[in-house]
Design a protein around this motif. Structure first.
Motif, PDB file in Angstrom:
ATOM      1  N   SER A   2       0.769  -1.050   0.033  1.00  0.00           N
ATOM      2  CA  SER A   2      -0.156  -0.097  -0.077  1.00  0.00           C
ATOM      3  C   SER A   2       0.879   1.145   0.044  1.00  0.00           C
ATOM      4  O   SER A   2       0.422   2.439  -0.358  1.00  0.00           O
ATOM      5  CB  SER A   2      -1.049   0.062   1.260  1.00  0.00           C
ATOM      6  OG  SER A   2      -0.306  -0.038   2.338  1.00  0.00           O
ATOM      7  N   ASP A   3       2.201   0.960   0.460  1.00  0.00           N
ATOM      8  CA  ASP A   3       3.012   2.333   0.557  1.00  0.00           C
ATOM      9  C   ASP A   3       3.699   2.474  -0.603  1.00  0.00           C
ATOM     10  O   ASP A   3       4.593   3.236  -0.764  1.00  0.00           O
ATOM     11  CB  ASP A   3       3.896   2.367   1.696  1.00  0.00           C
ATOM     12  CG  ASP A   3       3.205   2.139   3.264  1.00  0.00           C
ATOM     13  OD1 ASP A   3       2.116   2.976   3.056  1.00  0.00           O
ATOM     14  OD2 ASP A   3       3.567   1.731   4.013  1.00  0.00           O
ATOM     15  N   ALA A   4       3.620   1.486  -1.617  1.00  0.00           N
ATOM     16  CA  ALA A   4       4.349   1.561  -2.820  1.00  0.00           C
ATOM     17  C   ALA A   4       3.934   2.934  -3.691  1.00  0.00           C
ATOM     18  O   ALA A   4       2.821   2.980  -4.069  1.00  0.00           O
ATOM     19  CB  ALA A   4       4.259   0.399  -3.559  1.00  0.00           C
ATOM     20  N   PRO A   5       5.052   3.442  -4.220  1.00  0.00           N
ATOM     21  CA  PRO A   5       4.436   4.592  -5.296  1.00  0.00           C
ATOM     22  C   PRO A   5       3.325   4.236  -6.445  1.00  0.00           C
ATOM     23  O   PRO A   5       3.820   3.163  -7.051  1.00  0.00           O
ATOM     24  CB  PRO A   5       5.818   5.075  -5.819  1.00  0.00           C
ATOM     25  CG  PRO A   5       7.092   4.602  -4.981  1.00  0.00           C
ATOM     26  CD  PRO A   5       6.403   3.463  -4.095  1.00  0.00           C
ATOM     27  N   PRO A   6       2.444   4.751  -6.771  1.00  0.00           N
ATOM     28  CA  PRO A   6       1.594   4.220  -7.793  1.00  0.00           C
ATOM     29  C   PRO A   6       2.033   4.639  -9.069  1.00  0.00           C
ATOM     30  O   PRO A   6       2.727   5.948  -9.273  1.00  0.00           O
ATOM     31  CB  PRO A   6       0.176   4.904  -7.483  1.00  0.00           C
ATOM     32  CG  PRO A   6       0.627   6.264  -6.808  1.00  0.00           C
ATOM     33  CD  PRO A   6       1.806   5.989  -6.059  1.00  0.00           C
ATOM     34  N   VAL A   7       1.649   3.950  -9.931  1.00  0.00           N
ATOM     35  CA  VAL A   7       1.946   4.199 -11.559  1.00  0.00           C
ATOM     36  C   VAL A   7       0.748   3.729 -12.252  1.00  0.00           C
ATOM     37  O   VAL A   7       0.308   2.374 -12.325  1.00  0.00           O
ATOM     38  CB  VAL A   7       3.183   3.217 -11.845  1.00  0.00           C
ATOM     39  CG1 VAL A   7       3.339   3.662 -13.497  1.00  0.00           C
ATOM     40  CG2 VAL A   7       4.266   3.553 -11.096  1.00  0.00           C
TER      41      VAL A   7
END
Length: 462
Positions: A2-7
């Motif tokens: 959930s904390d991963a940067p969105p792409v």
């Protein structure tokens, strides 16, 4: 993750969305696949913290149209365009329209991951600068000098300043050199009912011991040799307002006795007079040392310490509120730009790293000086903060001493012009320069007094 940067992945071919998504997920990102540009735009908001990847050739809205729409909504959002039909003209058009990068199928997964990584870094910095700007603008409504920051330490200090300003207690401020004790004192004064009355600041360490009593309490004509007329002291001048005693630890012991009496009785007697003058003042004292320890060592009167210590505020040094440093730097840079009429680019990621890595022994004063150099002299070293802090030129080499002296002279001239709003007589007096010499130096450095006239800055921060 959930904390991963969105792409965002926008492509009308499902297998390509899946393939790209798997590649990015393995690289530590959170893929958000969309079959069309319209679907992606429906979910895109101004706080989106990631990167947009889009095919160019799609039914309906194509990648170039999507790029233009995103640029209208948020020009800082990185958009990466990919195509299997790419050519030089398409790439040039995409970059001209503001694309972050351009990839032609097929491309290695490492290339995609690197482009996204750089885009994420750019987006993070853009959002941070946007937040800093919004927070600074929001704090413009605060009365008096603003306590800029968002760390718990500065929020507690701001809350205490607000509470203390509403009561009539004397205040003792404790903090290191450059931490902003004078500005906290002004904030207390201007947020209080006394805000429209005088704020009289006295640096107890800068006034000669032979004249400090006359400075504080005033004197009558003939009270001593050279007293050719009556003089109103600082305490009387502050009637209805606030007296700020900075570096109170430097006050001579003999004078501390008289100060204690003034604080207790709220009246003063001018030198050479036996008539007491009633005072309606608030006293704020500031020190950079522990007055209790000084009192125990016999270097400060214990009774005066307890009289001053009604309410004590400790001002945290910058190293204890590092999160505030970029915000504070942006504030100081904005003030310097407003004063000088010059512009400087926002902080980049390396600049933020430089700010956070430094210990700031001079606290906010040191940071303010760096921000002013950044605005006034940053172009000489491509706005590299590490170079500005070390006196390095844009070619990476250390600037020769004459060049550093020249730049320092220009900075002093600009600061004096800003402080005195372009008034030549005041600048001459402040810098101790003859009028012709000043004009020669202004011509040499291409500084124009008119550029500094009618400029005013009422903001301040610890």
């Amino acid at each position: 993750m959930s904390d991963a940067p969105p792409v965002m992945i926008i492509d009308d071919e499902e297998h390509l969305r899946v393939t790209l998504g798997q590649t990015l997920e393995l690289a530590g990102y959170h893929p958000e696949p969309f079959a069309s540009a319209e679907q992606a735009l429906a979910t895109l908001n101004k706080d989106f913290s990631g990167v947009v990847i889009s095919d160019i050739r799609m039914p309906g809205m194509d990648g170039m149209a999507l790029l233009r729409e995103i640029r209208q909504r948020d020009p800082d959002l990185p958009v990466v365009l990919i195509t299997g039909h790419g050519d030089v003209s398409t790439a040039v058009e995409a970059m001209r329209e503001g694309a972050w990068d351009f990839l032609e199928k097929p491309f290695p997964s490492e290339r995609l991951s690197e482009v996204v990584r750089r885009g994420i870094d750019k987006r993070r910095l853009s959002l941070e600068n946007r937040y800093l700007k919004a927070e600074l603008e929001a704090q413009q409504t605060a009365p008096g000098p603003r306590l800029v920051g968002r760390t718990p330490a500065i929020k507690r200090l701001s809350s205490m300043v607000q509470r203390i300003s509403q009561v009539e207690a004397d205040v003792l401020l404790f903090g290191e050199t450059g931490a902003g004790k004078d500005l906290v004192a002004r904030a207390i004064h201007e947020r209080s009912a006394r805000g429209g009355r005088p704020f009289v600041a006295i640096n107890c360490g800068a006034v000669p011991e032979s004249t400090i009593e006359s400075e504080l309490f005033g004197h009558e004509k003939g009270a001593f040799t050279g007293a050719v007329e009556r003089r109103i002291g600082k305490f009387e001048h502050a009637e209805g307002g606030t007296v700020f005693l900075d570096e109170i630890e430097s006050m001579p012991l003999a004078l501390q006795v008289k100060l204690l009496r003034v604080l207790q009785e709220r009246q003063v007697e001018r030198l050479g007079s036996n008539t007491p003058v009633a005072l309606d003042i608030r006293v704020i004292a500031a020190t950079k040392i522990d007055l209790r320890e000084a009192a125990e060592a016999g270097e400060f009167r214990e009774d005066l310490y307890y009289r001053l210590n009604v309410v004590t505020l400790s001002i945290p040094p910058l190293r204890e509120r590092r999160e505030d440093i970029p915000l504070l730097f942006q504030h100081f840079a904005a003030v310097a730009a407003s004063r000088s009429g010059m512009e400087a680019p926002p902080l980049d990621a390396p600049g933020v790293s430089v700010l956070l890595a430094h210990d700031w022994p001079g606290n906010a004063r040191e940071l303010r000086n760096l921000a002013e150099r950044y605005v006034l002299l940053g172009s000489t070293c491509d706005y590299r903060l590490d170079a500005l802090m070390e006196g390095v030129g844009s070619d990476g080499g250390e600037l020769p001493l004459p060049r550093q002296v020249e730049l320092f002279e220009k900075q002093l001239l600009s600061q004096s012009l800003a402080r005195h709003h372009g008034r030549i007589n005041d600048v001459c007096e402040h810098l101790g320069l003859p009028r012709k010499t000043l004009y020669d130096k202004l011509k040499k450095h291409e500084l124009k007094p008119d550029d500094y006239r009618q400029r005013d800055d009422t903001s301040a921060t610890p």
